[in-house]
Design a protein around this motif. Structure first.
Motif, PDB file in Angstrom:
ATOM      1  N   PHE A 264       0.932  -1.553  -0.116  1.00  0.00           N
ATOM      2  CA  PHE A 264       0.044  -0.031   0.480  1.00  0.00           C
ATOM      3  C   PHE A 264       1.022   1.007  -0.083  1.00  0.00           C
ATOM      4  CE2 PHE A 264      -2.952  -3.145   1.403  1.00  0.00           C
ATOM      5  CZ  PHE A 264      -4.259  -2.305   0.453  1.00  0.00           C
ATOM      6  N   LEU A 265       1.863   1.375   0.429  1.00  0.00           N
ATOM      7  CA  LEU A 265       2.602   2.566   1.124  1.00  0.00           C
ATOM      8  C   LEU A 265       3.428   3.170  -0.105  1.00  0.00           C
ATOM      9  CD1 LEU A 265       3.821   4.293   3.144  1.00  0.00           C
ATOM     10  CD2 LEU A 265       5.274   3.086   3.385  1.00  0.00           C
ATOM     11  N   THR A 266       3.922   1.947  -1.125  1.00  0.00           N
ATOM     12  CA  THR A 266       4.426   2.367  -2.689  1.00  0.00           C
ATOM     13  C   THR A 266       3.641   1.444  -3.929  1.00  0.00           C
ATOM     14  OG1 THR A 266       5.708   0.098  -2.458  1.00  0.00           O
ATOM     15  CG2 THR A 266       6.427   1.870  -1.076  1.00  0.00           C
ATOM     16  N   LEU A 267       2.740   1.415  -3.434  1.00  0.00           N
ATOM     17  CA  LEU A 267       1.890   0.964  -4.446  1.00  0.00           C
ATOM     18  C   LEU A 267       1.780  -0.218  -4.946  1.00  0.00           C
ATOM     19  CD1 LEU A 267       0.296   4.317  -5.496  1.00  0.00           C
ATOM     20  CD2 LEU A 267      -0.987   2.804  -4.562  1.00  0.00           C
ATOM     21  N   PHE A 268       3.274  -1.748  -4.692  1.00  0.00           N
ATOM     22  CA  PHE A 268       3.492  -2.438  -4.753  1.00  0.00           C
ATOM     23  C   PHE A 268       4.664  -2.122  -5.737  1.00  0.00           C
ATOM     24  CE2 PHE A 268      -1.331  -3.050  -5.479  1.00  0.00           C
ATOM     25  CZ  PHE A 268      -0.917  -4.628  -4.090  1.00  0.00           C
ATOM     26  N   THR A 269       5.165  -1.226  -5.989  1.00  0.00           N
ATOM     27  CA  THR A 269       6.435  -0.864  -6.839  1.00  0.00           C
ATOM     28  C   THR A 269       7.378  -1.756  -6.243  1.00  0.00           C
ATOM     29  OG1 THR A 269       6.126   1.306  -7.157  1.00  0.00           O
ATOM     30  CG2 THR A 269       8.475   1.169  -6.935  1.00  0.00           C
ATOM     31  N   ASP A 270       8.002  -1.940  -5.147  1.00  0.00           N
ATOM     32  CA  ASP A 270       8.625  -3.257  -4.354  1.00  0.00           C
ATOM     33  C   ASP A 270       8.404  -4.160  -4.738  1.00  0.00           C
ATOM     34  OD1 ASP A 270       7.126  -2.846  -2.629  1.00  0.00           O
ATOM     35  OD2 ASP A 270       8.505  -2.310  -0.953  1.00  0.00           O
ATOM     36  N   SER A 271       7.396  -4.919  -5.300  1.00  0.00           N
ATOM     37  CA  SER A 271       6.882  -6.209  -5.128  1.00  0.00           C
ATOM     38  C   SER A 271       6.779  -6.736  -6.207  1.00  0.00           C
ATOM     39  CB  SER A 271       5.660  -6.508  -4.406  1.00  0.00           C
ATOM     40  OG  SER A 271       4.919  -5.249  -3.993  1.00  0.00           O
ATOM     41  N   LEU A 272       6.411  -6.318  -7.201  1.00  0.00           N
ATOM     42  CA  LEU A 272       6.035  -7.286  -8.743  1.00  0.00           C
ATOM     43  C   LEU A 272       6.728  -6.472  -9.718  1.00  0.00           C
ATOM     44  CD1 LEU A 272       1.893  -5.757  -8.634  1.00  0.00           C
ATOM     45  CD2 LEU A 272       2.570  -7.936  -8.328  1.00  0.00           C
ATOM     46  N   PRO A 273       6.599  -7.543 -10.571  1.00  0.00           N
ATOM     47  CA  PRO A 273       7.328  -7.306 -11.984  1.00  0.00           C
ATOM     48  C   PRO A 273       7.324  -5.333 -12.584  1.00  0.00           C
ATOM     49  CG  PRO A 273       7.119  -9.074 -11.665  1.00  0.00           C
ATOM     50  CD  PRO A 273       6.076  -8.355 -11.045  1.00  0.00           C
ATOM     51  N   VAL A 274       8.116  -4.874 -13.107  1.00  0.00           N
ATOM     52  CA  VAL A 274       8.208  -4.045 -13.637  1.00  0.00           C
ATOM     53  C   VAL A 274       6.656  -3.846 -14.644  1.00  0.00           C
ATOM     54  CG1 VAL A 274       9.553  -3.895 -15.159  1.00  0.00           C
ATOM     55  CG2 VAL A 274       8.751  -1.625 -14.813  1.00  0.00           C
ATOM     56  N   GLU A 275       6.898  -5.168 -15.309  1.00  0.00           N
ATOM     57  CA  GLU A 275       5.383  -4.742 -16.930  1.00  0.00           C
ATOM     58  C   GLU A 275       4.406  -4.984 -16.097  1.00  0.00           C
ATOM     59  OE1 GLU A 275       7.129  -8.773 -16.588  1.00  0.00           O
ATOM     60  OE2 GLU A 275       8.006  -7.325 -16.611  1.00  0.00           O
ATOM     61  N   THR A 276       4.085  -5.667 -15.126  1.00  0.00           N
ATOM     62  CA  THR A 276       2.795  -6.208 -14.127  1.00  0.00           C
ATOM     63  C   THR A 276       2.344  -4.785 -13.763  1.00  0.00           C
ATOM     64  OG1 THR A 276       3.134  -8.404 -14.023  1.00  0.00           O
ATOM     65  CG2 THR A 276       1.619  -7.508 -12.533  1.00  0.00           C
ATOM     66  N   LEU A 277       3.358  -4.676 -12.799  1.00  0.00           N
ATOM     67  CA  LEU A 277       2.937  -3.236 -12.031  1.00  0.00           C
ATOM     68  C   LEU A 277       2.348  -2.123 -12.358  1.00  0.00           C
ATOM     69  CD1 LEU A 277       3.455  -1.699  -9.383  1.00  0.00           C
ATOM     70  CD2 LEU A 277       5.644  -1.239 -10.110  1.00  0.00           C
ATOM     71  N   LEU A 278       3.051  -1.885 -14.187  1.00  0.00           N
ATOM     72  CA  LEU A 278       2.477  -0.332 -14.680  1.00  0.00           C
ATOM     73  C   LEU A 278       1.199  -0.759 -15.077  1.00  0.00           C
ATOM     74  CD1 LEU A 278       5.783  -0.374 -17.356  1.00  0.00           C
ATOM     75  CD2 LEU A 278       5.015   1.819 -15.060  1.00  0.00           C
ATOM     76  N   ARG A 279       0.643  -2.189 -15.210  1.00  0.00           N
ATOM     77  CA  ARG A 279      -0.180  -2.545 -15.714  1.00  0.00           C
ATOM     78  C   ARG A 279      -1.548  -1.935 -14.542  1.00  0.00           C
ATOM     79  NH1 ARG A 279      -2.071  -6.929 -19.334  1.00  0.00           N
ATOM     80  NH2 ARG A 279      -3.963  -6.261 -18.587  1.00  0.00           N
ATOM     81  N   VAL A 280      -1.031  -2.563 -13.043  1.00  0.00           N
ATOM     82  CA  VAL A 280      -1.611  -1.978 -12.097  1.00  0.00           C
ATOM     83  C   VAL A 280      -2.659  -0.337 -11.950  1.00  0.00           C
ATOM     84  CG1 VAL A 280      -1.581  -2.133  -9.356  1.00  0.00           C
ATOM     85  CG2 VAL A 280      -1.120  -4.278 -10.724  1.00  0.00           C
ATOM     86  N   TRP A 281      -0.913   0.317 -11.950  1.00  0.00           N
ATOM     87  CA  TRP A 281      -1.214   1.627 -12.232  1.00  0.00           C
ATOM     88  C   TRP A 281      -1.698   2.072 -12.938  1.00  0.00           C
ATOM     89  CZ3 TRP A 281       5.078   3.738 -10.780  1.00  0.00           C
ATOM     90  CH2 TRP A 281       5.189   3.714 -10.154  1.00  0.00           C
ATOM     91  N   ASP A 282      -1.530   1.171 -14.525  1.00  0.00           N
ATOM     92  CA  ASP A 282      -2.529   1.926 -15.256  1.00  0.00           C
ATOM     93  C   ASP A 282      -4.379   1.729 -15.147  1.00  0.00           C
ATOM     94  OD1 ASP A 282      -1.507   2.020 -17.594  1.00  0.00           O
ATOM     95  OD2 ASP A 282      -1.127   0.432 -17.931  1.00  0.00           O
ATOM     96  N   VAL A 283      -4.598   1.026 -14.564  1.00  0.00           N
ATOM     97  CA  VAL A 283      -5.947   0.673 -13.731  1.00  0.00           C
ATOM     98  C   VAL A 283      -6.419   1.228 -12.154  1.00  0.00           C
ATOM     99  CG1 VAL A 283      -7.488  -0.451 -12.964  1.00  0.00           C
ATOM    100  CG2 VAL A 283      -6.143  -1.695 -14.699  1.00  0.00           C
ATOM    101  N   PHE A 284      -5.175   1.939 -11.343  1.00  0.00           N
ATOM    102  CA  PHE A 284      -4.794   2.549 -10.351  1.00  0.00           C
ATOM    103  C   PHE A 284      -5.388   3.954 -10.716  1.00  0.00           C
ATOM    104  CE2 PHE A 284      -2.510   5.601  -7.610  1.00  0.00           C
ATOM    105  CZ  PHE A 284      -3.138   5.718  -6.494  1.00  0.00           C
TER     106      PHE A 284
END
Length: 295
Positions: free
Chosen positions: A170-190
């Motif tokens: 929650f604090l980093t919006l998954f920055t330190d946990s998800l692979p970057v390609e998945t992270l960007l998809r999550v951020w798209d929706v966020f």
């Protein structure tokens, strides 16, 4: 023949999608409205914003374009001094837990210096109390108890504090946990759907890994598995399908918002009480303090 027709149909669909994104970027998202057009836009975002349009879409849906003030960032940065920044220790931790597997954010990488400047410029947004993340962790624990009771029971049996793992999500919006390609998809929706997405993705991660977590027979094994489980989640489509389709009937936005408000009030009250207790203890120490007699 059929494969040729299929490829032509797929190409036509792709062309239509490209045309849609181009038109959205040209006319602006604000013109979409909140009806079926907005739902179409939302559904396409869940499938992933094309890289060439991501910067523009993110800025518009987040409100950054409307809030932009030319020169404001440089002005903020010019005011800050690293040696007098009371939040520097927090900033330094963020520097090294942001995109830990990305070469740009490795020691000496270009991203480190740029991120340091951003965090330093906006350091006034740091707070030691972290009221919202604390409240959201309580909401998440409630949701896990309601949606995945076996997993919640396993955490309790193994004496596992879920927050120890999920707080950084929650604090980093998954920055330190998800692979970057998945992270960007999550951020798209966020950026389009807001904070509810973080809860949905967090619950989806736990849902997808529930069986393996329950196989862990002690707390150390649970922590070890959960710290690593997100790093291999390269299938963004699968993760988002669980978040928005599989768990749809379990996640009610109004109920989550009500939980957030309730826990916000609780955490705020607890922090206030802690502050009052510290002040009382300080006053008590001052009253009972006896200065040493001169020799």
């Amino acid at each position: 023949m059929s494969s040729s027709i299929l490829s032509l149909e797929e190409q036509q669909d792709q062309d239509e999608e490209d045309l849609y994104w181009t038109s959205v970027c040209l006319i602006g998202i604000a013109t979409i409205g909140k009806g079926s057009d907005w739902e179409e836009f939302r559904d396409l975002v869940r499938e992933g914003i094309p890289v060439m349009y991501r910067n523009k879409i993110w800025q518009e849906v987040s409100g950054a374009l409307d809030m932009r003030q030319p020169g404001y960032y440089k002005e903020l940065l010019s005011r800050q001094k690293l040696e007098t920044c009371q939040w520097w220790s927090d900033i330094e931790m963020d520097l090294h837990r942001t995109f830990p597997t990305n070469v740009l954010f490795s020691p000496g990488g270009q991203g480190i210096e740029k991120l340091k400047n951003v965090l330093l410029a906006y350091k006034d947004y740091f707070t030691q109390q972290l009221l919202s993340p604390q409240a959201d962790q309580r909401v998440l624990r409630e949701l896990v108890q309601e949606i995945m009771p076996r997993l919640a029971a396993h955490f309790q049996e193994m004496h596992v504090d879920l927050t120890a793992v999920t707080f950084s999500w929650f604090l980093t919006l998954f920055t330190d946990s998800l692979p970057v390609e998945t992270l960007l998809r999550v951020w798209d929706v966020f950026f389009v759907e807001g904070m509810l997405v973080v809860f949905k993705v967090a619950l989806a991660i736990l849902w997808m890994n529930e069986k393996e977590i329950i196989k862990c027979r002690n707390g150390a094994a649970v922590y070890c598995y959960m710290k690593q489980m997100t790093l291999s989640m390269h299938q963004a489509d699968k993760l988002l399908k669980v978040a928005f389709v599989t768990l749809k009937s379990y996640i009610h936005p109004d109920k989550i918002e009500a939980k957030r408000q309730r826990h916000h009030r609780s955490v705020r009250q607890e922090l206030l009480q802690e502050q009052q207790q510290r002040q009382q203890q300080k006053l008590l120490r001052m009253k009972t303090y006896t200065p040493a007699s001169p020799p």
